[in-house]
Design a protein around this motif. Structure first.
Motif, PDB file in Angstrom:
ATOM      1  N   THR A 359       0.779  -1.263   0.075  1.00  0.00           N
ATOM      2  CA  THR A 359      -0.044  -0.080  -0.015  1.00  0.00           C
ATOM      3  C   THR A 359       0.788   1.306   0.006  1.00  0.00           C
ATOM      4  O   THR A 359       0.278   2.217  -0.618  1.00  0.00           O
ATOM      5  CB  THR A 359      -0.975  -0.039   1.127  1.00  0.00           C
ATOM      6  OG1 THR A 359      -0.216  -0.044   2.464  1.00  0.00           O
ATOM      7  CG2 THR A 359      -2.061  -1.154   1.212  1.00  0.00           C
ATOM      8  N   ALA A 360       2.058   1.357   0.768  1.00  0.00           N
ATOM      9  CA  ALA A 360       3.014   2.359   0.825  1.00  0.00           C
ATOM     10  C   ALA A 360       3.373   2.739  -0.502  1.00  0.00           C
ATOM     11  O   ALA A 360       3.604   3.907  -0.866  1.00  0.00           O
ATOM     12  CB  ALA A 360       3.890   2.310   1.760  1.00  0.00           C
ATOM     13  N   LEU A 361       3.855   1.700  -1.224  1.00  0.00           N
ATOM     14  CA  LEU A 361       4.283   1.945  -2.718  1.00  0.00           C
ATOM     15  C   LEU A 361       3.461   2.089  -3.758  1.00  0.00           C
ATOM     16  O   LEU A 361       3.761   2.972  -4.581  1.00  0.00           O
ATOM     17  CB  LEU A 361       5.427   0.634  -2.939  1.00  0.00           C
ATOM     18  CG  LEU A 361       6.501   0.505  -1.983  1.00  0.00           C
ATOM     19  CD1 LEU A 361       7.402  -0.719  -2.123  1.00  0.00           C
ATOM     20  CD2 LEU A 361       7.324   1.818  -2.273  1.00  0.00           C
ATOM     21  N   TYR A 362       2.465   1.487  -3.428  1.00  0.00           N
ATOM     22  CA  TYR A 362       1.072   1.615  -4.495  1.00  0.00           C
ATOM     23  C   TYR A 362       1.063   3.221  -4.764  1.00  0.00           C
ATOM     24  O   TYR A 362       0.405   3.563  -5.617  1.00  0.00           O
ATOM     25  CB  TYR A 362       0.160   0.665  -4.083  1.00  0.00           C
ATOM     26  CG  TYR A 362      -1.043   0.474  -5.135  1.00  0.00           C
ATOM     27  CD1 TYR A 362      -0.841  -0.172  -6.234  1.00  0.00           C
ATOM     28  CD2 TYR A 362      -2.231   1.286  -5.217  1.00  0.00           C
ATOM     29  CE1 TYR A 362      -1.777  -0.280  -7.306  1.00  0.00           C
ATOM     30  CE2 TYR A 362      -3.216   1.074  -5.988  1.00  0.00           C
ATOM     31  CZ  TYR A 362      -2.956   0.422  -7.110  1.00  0.00           C
ATOM     32  OH  TYR A 362      -3.897   0.426  -8.066  1.00  0.00           O
ATOM     33  N   SER A 363       0.929   3.713  -3.645  1.00  0.00           N
ATOM     34  CA  SER A 363       0.283   5.275  -3.255  1.00  0.00           C
ATOM     35  C   SER A 363       1.316   6.131  -4.288  1.00  0.00           C
ATOM     36  O   SER A 363       0.813   7.131  -4.902  1.00  0.00           O
ATOM     37  CB  SER A 363       0.215   5.661  -2.023  1.00  0.00           C
ATOM     38  OG  SER A 363       1.769   5.742  -1.570  1.00  0.00           O
ATOM     39  N   THR A 364       2.696   5.804  -4.597  1.00  0.00           N
ATOM     40  CA  THR A 364       3.391   6.364  -5.445  1.00  0.00           C
ATOM     41  C   THR A 364       3.231   6.017  -6.912  1.00  0.00           C
ATOM     42  O   THR A 364       3.794   6.740  -7.753  1.00  0.00           O
ATOM     43  CB  THR A 364       4.832   6.230  -5.159  1.00  0.00           C
ATOM     44  OG1 THR A 364       5.051   4.983  -5.205  1.00  0.00           O
ATOM     45  CG2 THR A 364       4.889   6.594  -3.601  1.00  0.00           C
ATOM     46  N   GLY A 365       2.470   4.986  -7.461  1.00  0.00           N
ATOM     47  CA  GLY A 365       2.139   4.583  -8.578  1.00  0.00           C
ATOM     48  C   GLY A 365       1.972   2.917  -8.560  1.00  0.00           C
ATOM     49  O   GLY A 365       2.772   2.209  -7.990  1.00  0.00           O
ATOM     50  N   PRO A 366       1.165   2.526  -9.725  1.00  0.00           N
ATOM     51  CA  PRO A 366       0.718   1.251  -9.587  1.00  0.00           C
ATOM     52  C   PRO A 366       1.727   0.133  -9.859  1.00  0.00           C
ATOM     53  O   PRO A 366       1.761  -1.027  -9.223  1.00  0.00           O
ATOM     54  CB  PRO A 366      -0.255   1.301 -10.814  1.00  0.00           C
ATOM     55  CG  PRO A 366      -0.894   2.717 -10.714  1.00  0.00           C
ATOM     56  CD  PRO A 366       0.507   3.398 -10.375  1.00  0.00           C
ATOM     57  N   ALA A 367       2.861   0.600 -10.507  1.00  0.00           N
ATOM     58  CA  ALA A 367       3.910  -0.560 -10.960  1.00  0.00           C
ATOM     59  C   ALA A 367       5.005  -0.563  -9.979  1.00  0.00           C
ATOM     60  O   ALA A 367       5.751  -1.450  -9.905  1.00  0.00           O
ATOM     61  CB  ALA A 367       4.335  -0.112 -12.447  1.00  0.00           C
ATOM     62  N   VAL A 368       5.055   0.586  -8.968  1.00  0.00           N
ATOM     63  CA  VAL A 368       6.021   0.855  -7.998  1.00  0.00           C
ATOM     64  C   VAL A 368       6.200  -0.572  -7.202  1.00  0.00           C
ATOM     65  O   VAL A 368       7.336  -1.204  -6.857  1.00  0.00           O
ATOM     66  CB  VAL A 368       6.181   2.105  -7.321  1.00  0.00           C
ATOM     67  CG1 VAL A 368       7.242   2.250  -6.390  1.00  0.00           C
ATOM     68  CG2 VAL A 368       6.195   3.297  -8.194  1.00  0.00           C
ATOM     69  N   PRO A 369       5.274  -0.974  -6.515  1.00  0.00           N
ATOM     70  CA  PRO A 369       5.423  -2.084  -5.719  1.00  0.00           C
ATOM     71  C   PRO A 369       6.050  -3.292  -6.379  1.00  0.00           C
ATOM     72  O   PRO A 369       7.031  -4.004  -5.900  1.00  0.00           O
ATOM     73  CB  PRO A 369       4.111  -2.384  -5.104  1.00  0.00           C
ATOM     74  CG  PRO A 369       3.387  -1.178  -5.459  1.00  0.00           C
ATOM     75  CD  PRO A 369       3.875  -0.680  -6.447  1.00  0.00           C
ATOM     76  N   TRP A 370       5.794  -3.603  -7.625  1.00  0.00           N
ATOM     77  CA  TRP A 370       6.240  -4.520  -8.547  1.00  0.00           C
ATOM     78  C   TRP A 370       7.870  -4.637  -8.811  1.00  0.00           C
ATOM     79  O   TRP A 370       8.562  -5.523  -8.675  1.00  0.00           O
ATOM     80  CB  TRP A 370       5.604  -4.941  -9.744  1.00  0.00           C
ATOM     81  CG  TRP A 370       4.002  -5.184  -9.456  1.00  0.00           C
ATOM     82  CD1 TRP A 370       3.047  -4.133  -9.494  1.00  0.00           C
ATOM     83  CD2 TRP A 370       3.497  -6.275  -8.922  1.00  0.00           C
ATOM     84  NE1 TRP A 370       1.835  -4.722  -9.158  1.00  0.00           N
ATOM     85  CE2 TRP A 370       2.046  -5.978  -8.838  1.00  0.00           C
ATOM     86  CE3 TRP A 370       4.038  -7.495  -8.744  1.00  0.00           C
ATOM     87  CZ2 TRP A 370       1.219  -7.234  -8.386  1.00  0.00           C
ATOM     88  CZ3 TRP A 370       3.083  -8.634  -8.353  1.00  0.00           C
ATOM     89  CH2 TRP A 370       1.726  -8.332  -8.157  1.00  0.00           C
ATOM     90  N   LEU A 371       8.215  -3.105  -9.167  1.00  0.00           N
ATOM     91  CA  LEU A 371       9.460  -3.056  -9.558  1.00  0.00           C
ATOM     92  C   LEU A 371      10.231  -3.191  -8.104  1.00  0.00           C
ATOM     93  O   LEU A 371      11.453  -3.709  -7.966  1.00  0.00           O
ATOM     94  CB  LEU A 371       9.812  -1.477  -9.792  1.00  0.00           C
ATOM     95  CG  LEU A 371       9.056  -1.315 -11.260  1.00  0.00           C
ATOM     96  CD1 LEU A 371       9.184   0.129 -11.480  1.00  0.00           C
ATOM     97  CD2 LEU A 371       9.810  -2.191 -12.270  1.00  0.00           C
ATOM     98  N   ALA A 372       9.831  -2.729  -6.920  1.00  0.00           N
ATOM     99  CA  ALA A 372      10.506  -2.803  -5.611  1.00  0.00           C
ATOM    100  C   ALA A 372      10.718  -4.301  -5.227  1.00  0.00           C
ATOM    101  O   ALA A 372      11.663  -4.823  -4.613  1.00  0.00           O
ATOM    102  CB  ALA A 372       9.671  -2.034  -4.541  1.00  0.00           C
ATOM    103  N   LEU A 373       9.447  -5.013  -5.547  1.00  0.00           N
ATOM    104  CA  LEU A 373       9.310  -6.489  -5.364  1.00  0.00           C
ATOM    105  C   LEU A 373      10.641  -7.238  -5.912  1.00  0.00           C
ATOM    106  O   LEU A 373      11.369  -8.117  -5.613  1.00  0.00           O
ATOM    107  CB  LEU A 373       8.030  -7.116  -5.499  1.00  0.00           C
ATOM    108  CG  LEU A 373       7.996  -8.601  -4.880  1.00  0.00           C
ATOM    109  CD1 LEU A 373       8.017  -8.732  -3.496  1.00  0.00           C
ATOM    110  CD2 LEU A 373       6.757  -9.256  -5.506  1.00  0.00           C
TER     111      LEU A 373
END
Length: 399
Positions: A359-373
């Motif tokens: 949720t924290a990363l998703y708020s900055t952009g939908p693809a961001v959590p996946w890149l971080a993962l």
């Protein structure tokens, strides 16, 4: 009792347990809101609090694990959970709900802190060390298959508002599972561990095993990310058709319920550490494909999601059995129960971390959590690569 007969009895007990647990999954929150009359804003936090209160259980189990029979602990866990779910009918307010939630959560953590010690204990003297991989794969397949069937039936129960019946069936499943476990010989009490400087102090000095725990926490995060992130990302971030979520998750469950033994056979030429490196890299590809899905044209979206899910499934099929087999083989034989109990924190920590991570990363952009993962999975894979030598050396030590 032969290894096969013991495994059958244990497998039946696990299947009944997971069938009942799967039944409850779609009903757990609805029962308290629809039957007990409690608000969702009350039920959710109290169930979470019950889970948090149970967090010390693996440490306590580890303290006594190498002086008690793991099967005895599992029997106690099943009785605790059966009593907790039978007591659902007594819930009339926040206080009774919290009490029931704590007992159920303690029983669940006690079960998973002890179950893999039982599976590891099925090894026969002098057997091929990689045979354990197949046992852990079979246990994982039973777990996923029975949970999936239970969830489907539970969904039907929601449609017809059979909340009370599901709770009673779930409670009965734990009692039946305990009865089936009585068919598995408890065996002798473990031999006292040698004097090695004391309990958890020894584990805290075991850097390779601590690193294995850290790496598997990231792998567990990847594994559970599908349930936390995929539904929100597909519907809100990609505007994918709502119907695709169910089939994607169901297909993954079917693969896990049927393919783990095949996956174990395919990675047999690799060491367990190298196999887990492969699993981590497959998760990296999955995360990158799902990040890229945000930029594909509409006609290519569903093929992209399906292709990405194949990489996820491949990773999970390898990780589920191999990680448990490696954690067992890498633990000192005299303290295996303690090590395996603490190892279960990898999944507890991942479950706590995943919602905030997403949720924290998703708020900055939908693809961001996946890149971080993808980044953290790649880092975990690199660390697992360094564990090849110490883990391989431990696997050669007779249990």
């Amino acid at each position: 009792m032969t290894d096969r007969r013991k495994l059958i009895a244990l497998g039946l007990a696990l299947a009944v347990d997971m069938l009942g647990s799967g039944l409850l999954l779609p009903v757990s929150l609805l029962y308290f809101t629809e039957v007990s009359g409690l608000g969702l804003s009350t039920v959710g936090p109290l169930l979470s609090l019950g889970a948090l209160v149970s967090l010390p259980v693996p440490l306590l189990v580890g303290h006594v694990a190498d002086r008690t029979r793991p099967l005895s602990r599992i029997l106690a866990a099943q009785l605790l959970q059966g009593a907790a779910y039978a007591a659902y009918v007594l819930v009339s307010g926040p206080g009774t709900l919290l009490a029931v939630a704590i007992v159920a959560a303690v029983g669940q953590r006690l079960f998973w802190s002890s179950f893999f010690s039982v599976v590891a204990g099925l090894a026969e003297p002098g057997e091929d060390g990689r045979r354990a991989d197949r046992r852990f794969a079979l246990a994982g397949m039973i777990q996923m298959g029975a949970t999936g069937v239970g969830t489907l039936i539970g969904g039907l129960a929601v449609a017809y508002s059979w909340y009370q019946a599901v709770v009673y069936l779930n409670a009965a499943s734990f009692l039946l599972s305990a009865a089936l476990l009585l068919l598995v010989p408890r065996g002798a009490l473990p031999s006292p561990a040698p004097a090695t400087g004391g309990g958890y102090r020894l584990m805290l000095r075991d850097r390779p095993y601590l690193l294995l725990i850290a790496v598997n926490t990231i792998y567990a995060l990847c594994s559970i990310f599908i349930g936390v992130a995929v539904p929100v990302y597909l519907i809100d971030g990609l505007s994918a058709p709502a119907w695709i979520v169910g089939p994607l998750l169901a297909a993954n469950t079917v693969l896990l319920a049927t393919g783990q033994r095949l996956a174990v056979r395919l990675v047999r030429p690799l060491s367990r550490a190298r196999a887990l490196v492969l699993a981590g890299l497959l998760w990296v590809v999955w995360a990158l494909v799902y990040a890229a899905a945000a930029g594909v044209p509409g006609w290519a979206l569903i093929p992209c999601l399906l292709a990405g899910m194949l990489f996820y499934a491949g990773a999970d099929l390898i990780h589920a059995p191999i990680s448990n087999a490696l954690s067992s083989a890498a633990a000192p034989p005299a303290q295996r129960g303690r090590y395996l109990a603490v190892y279960q924190y990898t999944f507890a920590f991942a479950n706590i971390l995943a919602p905030t991570f997403f949720t924290a990363l998703y708020s900055t952009g939908p693809a961001v959590p996946w890149l971080a993962l993808a980044v953290v999975a790649a880092a975990a894979s690199a660390l697992m690569w360094t564990l090849h030598t110490p883990m391989s050396a431990r696997e050669k030590v007779p249990a």
